[in-house]
Design a protein around this motif. Sequence first.
Motif, PDB file in Angstrom:
ATOM      1  N   HIS A   1      48.532  -5.297  29.941  1.00 31.70           N
ATOM      2  CA  HIS A   1      49.559  -5.505  29.120  1.00 31.70           C
ATOM      3  C   HIS A   1      48.585  -6.017  27.940  1.00 31.70           C
TER       4      HIS A   1
ATOM      5  N   ILE B   1      49.330  -4.364  24.114  1.00 34.75           N
ATOM      6  CA  ILE B   1      49.507  -5.070  22.783  1.00 34.75           C
ATOM      7  C   ILE B   1      48.372  -5.130  21.965  1.00 34.75           C
ATOM      8  N   LYS B   2      47.256  -4.900  22.391  1.00 34.90           N
ATOM      9  CA  LYS B   2      46.165  -5.058  20.993  1.00 34.90           C
ATOM     10  C   LYS B   2      45.794  -3.568  20.723  1.00 34.90           C
TER      11      LYS B   2
ATOM     12  N   LEU C   1      47.362 -15.380  19.071  1.00 34.84           N
ATOM     13  CA  LEU C   1      47.691 -13.904  19.145  1.00 34.84           C
ATOM     14  C   LEU C   1      47.604 -13.171  18.006  1.00 34.84           C
TER      15      LEU C   1
ATOM     16  N   SER D   1      45.232 -10.349  16.145  1.00 36.59           N
ATOM     17  CA  SER D   1      45.295  -9.221  16.236  1.00 36.59           C
ATOM     18  C   SER D   1      45.929  -8.468  14.868  1.00 36.59           C
TER      19      SER D   1
ATOM     20  N   ARG E   1      59.976  -4.766  17.094  1.00 34.33           N
ATOM     21  CA  ARG E   1      60.403  -4.058  18.389  1.00 34.33           C
ATOM     22  C   ARG E   1      61.060  -2.575  17.884  1.00 34.33           C
TER      23      ARG E   1
ATOM     24  N   THR F   1      53.476  -3.342  18.675  1.00 33.07           N
ATOM     25  CA  THR F   1      54.103  -4.799  18.794  1.00 33.07           C
ATOM     26  C   THR F   1      55.366  -4.979  19.617  1.00 33.07           C
TER      27      THR F   1
ATOM     28  N   GLN G   1      55.671  -3.964  22.488  1.00 28.69           N
ATOM     29  CA  GLN G   1      55.283  -4.141  23.922  1.00 28.69           C
ATOM     30  C   GLN G   1      54.765  -5.664  24.145  1.00 28.69           C
ATOM     31  N   TYR G   2      55.071  -6.592  23.142  1.00 32.25           N
ATOM     32  CA  TYR G   2      55.020  -7.933  23.048  1.00 32.25           C
ATOM     33  C   TYR G   2      56.028  -8.586  23.967  1.00 32.25           C
ATOM     34  N   SER G   3      55.949  -9.615  24.770  1.00 37.84           N
ATOM     35  CA  SER G   3      57.109 -10.154  25.313  1.00 37.84           C
ATOM     36  C   SER G   3      57.816 -11.161  24.519  1.00 37.84           C
TER      37      SER G   3
ATOM     38  N   GLU H   1      55.842 -14.168  23.481  1.00 44.05           N
ATOM     39  CA  GLU H   1      54.757 -14.096  22.681  1.00 44.05           C
ATOM     40  C   GLU H   1      55.183 -13.768  21.224  1.00 44.05           C
ATOM     41  N   LEU H   2      56.178 -13.182  21.036  1.00 43.11           N
ATOM     42  CA  LEU H   2      56.703 -12.841  19.585  1.00 43.11           C
ATOM     43  C   LEU H   2      57.313 -14.058  19.029  1.00 43.11           C
TER      44      LEU H   2
END
Length: 292
Positions: free
Chosen positions: A61, A65-66, A207, A210, A254, A274, A276-278, A281-282
């Motif tokens: 993950h 996301i990175k 977060l 990034s 997204r 981005t 793929q962030y949960s 997280e967002l």
Amino acid sequence: MMFPKILKWTGIVLLGLTVLLLIVFGIFFYVYGTHVNKQYAVDVRPIAIPHDSASIAAGAHLYAIKGCGDCHGADLGGKVFLNDPAIGLLAGANLTGGQGGRPAGYTDQDWLKALRHGLGTDNKTLKLMPSYESAKLSDKDVAALIAFCKAQPVVNRTLPPMKTGPVGKVLAVLGKLPLFPAEMIDHSYQQPGTVPVAVTKEYGEYLSVSCTGCHNPKFTGGDSPIPGGKKVADITSKGHLGKWTAQEFITALRTGSTPEGLKLENKDMPWSMTAQYSDEELQALFLYLKSL
């Protein structure tokens, strides 16, 4: 008689300008060499690297996301992402143990040295590797990322050596191309053991590291770090984000579609990454950016 004199003086001026340009480029090339060849003495704090499936999944993950795959490829086998005679040939390394990849004997300490200090096994700066971002990862997260990378199957792919063109060298020396990550890192920084995952400004700040590579450490945007790239948006509350809801922010990151009706190109704003962030997280990231 006047015309030959004009030609003579024109030639002298052109010759003088040529010599001046050669001197200027010579200075830039010399300074570039001092950056590339500088060796660092750093204390790489050892941490345990896990091998369990949960840690490897967490590392997968983080790899997504990175944006690690943008340079190193989805298979970690590396790829050339820029080949311009003026700027240079820039490639992400093959991170696997296959042909053209990590050398035999590459240790966990070497992984940590690269991710937390931006240094190769020779203690010289890596080129263009955004270690100034991964340097802030918690022990738990950086260990998971390393665990994921080490668990991937080998890829036999030998990439051409990275080369920096004349314009790339000038941009790097002027600080317009982040080619020397080791110079951008506080090598004495003490990373936290872990960071609680929650919808909080604190987790959003963690977060947000990034985002600093493009939007700058103050998140106010400006010139693109990519030569010739578009202006980067202000993502503090003073920018458009200040008028967005959390759901509009999530939709933008997204799908690339903003509330203003803009469709962001992925090469300018990597929303495919981005995406793929949960949700958690967002939402945390939105809370932090909105507070600025």
